[in-house]
Design a protein around this motif. Structure first.
Motif, PDB file in Angstrom:
ATOM      1  N   GLU A 115       0.817  -1.219   0.000  1.00 46.73           N
ATOM      2  CA  GLU A 115       0.000   0.000   0.000  1.00 46.73           C
ATOM      3  C   GLU A 115       0.848   1.265   0.000  1.00 46.73           C
ATOM      4  OE1 GLU A 115      -3.597   2.086   2.597  1.00 46.73           O
ATOM      5  OE2 GLU A 115      -2.758   0.149   3.214  1.00 46.73           O
ATOM      6  N   HIS A 116       1.969   1.235   0.722  1.00 48.89           N
ATOM      7  CA  HIS A 116       2.749   2.456   0.889  1.00 48.89           C
ATOM      8  C   HIS A 116       4.179   2.383   0.376  1.00 48.89           C
ATOM      9  CE1 HIS A 116      -0.514   4.198   3.156  1.00 48.89           C
ATOM     10  NE2 HIS A 116      -0.528   3.161   3.979  1.00 48.89           N
ATOM     11  N   TRP A 117       4.655   1.223  -0.016  1.00 49.01           N
ATOM     12  CA  TRP A 117       6.014   1.116  -0.518  1.00 49.01           C
ATOM     13  C   TRP A 117       6.131  -0.134  -1.376  1.00 49.01           C
ATOM     14  CZ3 TRP A 117       4.911   0.384   4.728  1.00 49.01           C
ATOM     15  CH2 TRP A 117       5.049  -0.930   5.196  1.00 49.01           C
ATOM     16  N   ASP A 118       7.234  -0.235  -2.108  1.00 51.61           N
ATOM     17  CA  ASP A 118       7.543  -1.422  -2.905  1.00 51.61           C
ATOM     18  C   ASP A 118       8.808  -2.072  -2.344  1.00 51.61           C
ATOM     19  OD1 ASP A 118       5.462  -0.668  -4.496  1.00 51.61           O
ATOM     20  OD2 ASP A 118       6.627  -0.471  -6.345  1.00 51.61           O
ATOM     21  N   VAL A 119       8.791  -3.381  -2.244  1.00 50.57           N
ATOM     22  CA  VAL A 119       9.997  -4.117  -1.884  1.00 50.57           C
ATOM     23  C   VAL A 119      10.594  -4.671  -3.179  1.00 50.57           C
ATOM     24  CG1 VAL A 119      10.955  -6.070  -0.635  1.00 50.57           C
ATOM     25  CG2 VAL A 119       9.134  -4.701   0.403  1.00 50.57           C
ATOM     26  N   VAL A 120      11.855  -4.344  -3.422  1.00 55.99           N
ATOM     27  CA  VAL A 120      12.517  -4.736  -4.664  1.00 55.99           C
ATOM     28  C   VAL A 120      13.736  -5.581  -4.336  1.00 55.99           C
ATOM     29  CG1 VAL A 120      13.682  -3.911  -6.744  1.00 55.99           C
ATOM     30  CG2 VAL A 120      11.714  -2.642  -5.834  1.00 55.99           C
ATOM     31  N   GLU A 121      13.855  -6.706  -5.033  1.00 51.61           N
ATOM     32  CA  GLU A 121      15.039  -7.558  -4.897  1.00 51.61           C
ATOM     33  C   GLU A 121      15.923  -7.362  -6.119  1.00 51.61           C
ATOM     34  OE1 GLU A 121      16.420 -12.227  -4.248  1.00 51.61           O
ATOM     35  OE2 GLU A 121      14.332 -11.749  -4.759  1.00 51.61           O
ATOM     36  N   ILE A 122      17.211  -7.189  -5.878  1.00 52.96           N
ATOM     37  CA  ILE A 122      18.172  -6.915  -6.943  1.00 52.96           C
ATOM     38  C   ILE A 122      19.338  -7.895  -6.836  1.00 52.96           C
ATOM     39  CG2 ILE A 122      19.760  -5.187  -7.888  1.00 52.96           C
ATOM     40  CD1 ILE A 122      17.891  -3.042  -6.661  1.00 52.96           C
ATOM     41  N   SER A 123      19.748  -8.441  -7.969  1.00 45.65           N
ATOM     42  CA  SER A 123      20.883  -9.366  -7.959  1.00 45.65           C
ATOM     43  C   SER A 123      22.161  -8.614  -7.602  1.00 45.65           C
ATOM     44  CB  SER A 123      21.041 -10.051  -9.322  1.00 45.65           C
ATOM     45  OG  SER A 123      21.467  -9.118 -10.302  1.00 45.65           O
ATOM     46  N   LEU A 124      23.102  -9.355  -7.026  1.00 44.28           N
ATOM     47  CA  LEU A 124      24.330  -8.746  -6.524  1.00 44.28           C
ATOM     48  C   LEU A 124      25.536  -9.485  -7.083  1.00 44.28           C
ATOM     49  CD1 LEU A 124      25.354  -6.602  -4.448  1.00 44.28           C
ATOM     50  CD2 LEU A 124      25.345  -8.442  -2.758  1.00 44.28           C
ATOM     51  N   PRO A 125      26.428  -8.797  -7.810  1.00 40.06           N
ATOM     52  CA  PRO A 125      27.649  -9.452  -8.261  1.00 40.06           C
ATOM     53  C   PRO A 125      28.410 -10.036  -7.075  1.00 40.06           C
ATOM     54  CG  PRO A 125      27.387  -7.331  -9.355  1.00 40.06           C
ATOM     55  CD  PRO A 125      26.331  -7.404  -8.285  1.00 40.06           C
ATOM     56  N   PRO A 161       7.253   6.153  -1.133  1.00 41.33           N
ATOM     57  CA  PRO A 161       6.589   6.922  -2.199  1.00 41.33           C
ATOM     58  C   PRO A 161       7.453   8.028  -2.790  1.00 41.33           C
ATOM     59  CG  PRO A 161       5.025   6.465  -0.462  1.00 41.33           C
ATOM     60  CD  PRO A 161       6.368   5.981   0.035  1.00 41.33           C
ATOM     61  N   GLU A 162       8.242   8.726  -1.958  1.00 44.34           N
ATOM     62  CA  GLU A 162       9.110   9.796  -2.451  1.00 44.34           C
ATOM     63  C   GLU A 162      10.117   9.254  -3.462  1.00 44.34           C
ATOM     64  OE1 GLU A 162      10.829  13.782  -2.451  1.00 44.34           O
ATOM     65  OE2 GLU A 162       8.878  12.929  -1.958  1.00 44.34           O
ATOM     66  N   THR A 163      10.716   8.118  -3.156  1.00 44.24           N
ATOM     67  CA  THR A 163      11.686   7.507  -4.075  1.00 44.24           C
ATOM     68  C   THR A 163      10.994   7.024  -5.343  1.00 44.24           C
ATOM     69  OG1 THR A 163      13.024   6.803  -2.184  1.00 44.24           O
ATOM     70  CG2 THR A 163      13.464   5.723  -4.290  1.00 44.24           C
ATOM     71  N   ALA A 165       8.380   8.244  -6.746  1.00 47.31           N
ATOM     72  CA  ALA A 165       7.912   9.364  -7.561  1.00 47.31           C
ATOM     73  C   ALA A 165       9.043  10.174  -8.172  1.00 47.31           C
ATOM     74  CB  ALA A 165       7.022  10.279  -6.713  1.00 47.31           C
ATOM     75  N   ARG A 166      10.189  10.264  -7.484  1.00 49.76           N
ATOM     76  CA  ARG A 166      11.226  11.211  -7.886  1.00 49.76           C
ATOM     77  C   ARG A 166      12.446  10.588  -8.547  1.00 49.76           C
ATOM     78  NH1 ARG A 166      11.122  16.303  -5.875  1.00 49.76           N
ATOM     79  NH2 ARG A 166      13.406  16.380  -5.819  1.00 49.76           N
ATOM     80  N   THR A 167      12.458   9.246  -8.690  1.00 52.87           N
ATOM     81  CA  THR A 167      13.612   8.587  -9.307  1.00 52.87           C
ATOM     82  C   THR A 167      13.148   7.539 -10.313  1.00 52.87           C
ATOM     83  OG1 THR A 167      13.908   6.668  -7.828  1.00 52.87           O
ATOM     84  CG2 THR A 167      14.731   8.798  -7.032  1.00 52.87           C
ATOM     85  N   THR A 168      14.101   7.045 -11.088  1.00 52.67           N
ATOM     86  CA  THR A 168      13.783   6.009 -12.074  1.00 52.67           C
ATOM     87  C   THR A 168      13.415   4.682 -11.425  1.00 52.67           C
ATOM     88  OG1 THR A 168      16.101   5.346 -12.227  1.00 52.67           O
ATOM     89  CG2 THR A 168      15.340   7.021 -13.782  1.00 52.67           C
ATOM     90  N   LEU A 169      13.704   4.533 -10.123  1.00 49.88           N
ATOM     91  CA  LEU A 169      13.386   3.270  -9.456  1.00 49.88           C
ATOM     92  C   LEU A 169      11.885   3.039  -9.372  1.00 49.88           C
ATOM     93  CD1 LEU A 169      16.057   3.184  -6.603  1.00 49.88           C
ATOM     94  CD2 LEU A 169      16.188   2.308  -8.946  1.00 49.88           C
ATOM     95  N   GLY A 170      11.112   4.076  -9.574  1.00 45.91           N
ATOM     96  CA  GLY A 170       9.665   3.916  -9.581  1.00 45.91           C
ATOM     97  C   GLY A 170       9.153   3.132 -10.781  1.00 45.91           C
ATOM     98  N   THR A 171       9.950   3.066 -11.843  1.00 46.07           N
ATOM     99  CA  THR A 171       9.509   2.377 -13.062  1.00 46.07           C
ATOM    100  C   THR A 171      10.374   1.181 -13.430  1.00 46.07           C
ATOM    101  OG1 THR A 171      10.806   3.917 -14.428  1.00 46.07           O
ATOM    102  CG2 THR A 171       8.498   4.482 -14.016  1.00 46.07           C
ATOM    103  N   ARG A 172      11.393   0.887 -12.638  1.00 43.35           N
ATOM    104  CA  ARG A 172      12.224  -0.279 -12.942  1.00 43.35           C
ATOM    105  C   ARG A 172      11.415  -1.557 -12.740  1.00 43.35           C
ATOM    106  NH1 ARG A 172      15.517   2.268 -15.843  1.00 43.35           N
ATOM    107  NH2 ARG A 172      17.387   3.183 -14.940  1.00 43.35           N
TER     108      ARG A 172
END
Length: 201
Positions: A115-125, A161-163, A165-172
């Motif tokens: 509802e208020h944030w997204d949890v994102v998992e990213i691979s790590l070298p 929400p701030e991140t 809305a204001r960065t490309t991470l919102g659409t990755r």
């Protein structure tokens, strides 16, 4: 040096292939205020030098080394990019110490909205895993983030929400590549401790 607090989203205007480099032109507003030739601007976490300034745009030369080791190799006109000017001594350090030197490229693996944030998992070298700890700092596409869970070959972050809305991470989305920079303090600690490890040279 940067803080990982994105000042604005810019738009890639031109990408000119020069064989062993590209000329990258970005449309922007905020980051051009007080900026001159030779100044540094972070583009998706990559420190680039302003080579030309125009009306509402600026240009940088991106060398082959940068293209080989970052996701800037894939940018196209129309892409949005995270922008931040180099920090000044009178500015608050809202994120953490960021050099703008990308350590590796990760891939967005999963994205779980709530509802208020997204949890994102990213691979790590593999060579970066030793620098990440739970609640430590990581820079993703130039954005200073707190690691939720550091795993062996990936990590998770929560995007407020701030991140979003204001960065490309919102659409990755899963499959997208992102630039990663580990906390430089962790690297220094590792090197200093190495001098006191038996058998270390």
């Amino acid at each position: 040096m940067f803080t990982g607090i994105v000042e604005e989203l810019g738009t890639v205007a031109e990408v000119t292939d020069q064989g062993d480099a590209v000329r990258l032109t970005v449309e922007a507003g905020t980051v051009l205020e007080g900026t001159g030739l030779g100044d540094s601007i972070s583009v998706n976490g990559c420190c680039l030098t302003v080579a030309e300034l125009g009306d509402g745009r600026w240009t940088a030369d991106v060398m082959q080394e940068t293209l080989d080791k970052t996701s800037l190799a894939g940018v196209q006109p129309g892409d949005r990019v995270n922008l931040e000017r180099a920090v000044t001594v009178d500015k608050r350090l809202g994120g953490h110490i960021v050099q703008g030197h990308v350590d590796g490229v990760g891939e967005v693996l999963t994205r779980t909205p709530s509802e208020h944030w997204d949890v994102v998992e990213i691979s790590l070298p593999e060579h970066l895993s030793r620098y990440l700890v739970d609640k430590g700092s990581i820079t993703v596409d130039g954005v200073s983030l707190t690691v939720v869970e550091a795993r062996e070959s990936s990590f998770t972050v929560s995007l407020i929400p701030e991140t979003l809305a204001r960065t490309t991470l919102g659409t990755r989305r899963p499959g997208d590549l992102v630039n990663l920079e580990a906390d430089v303090l962790a690297k220094h600690v590792e090197k200093l401790l190495g001098a006191y490890t038996p058998g270390a040279r």
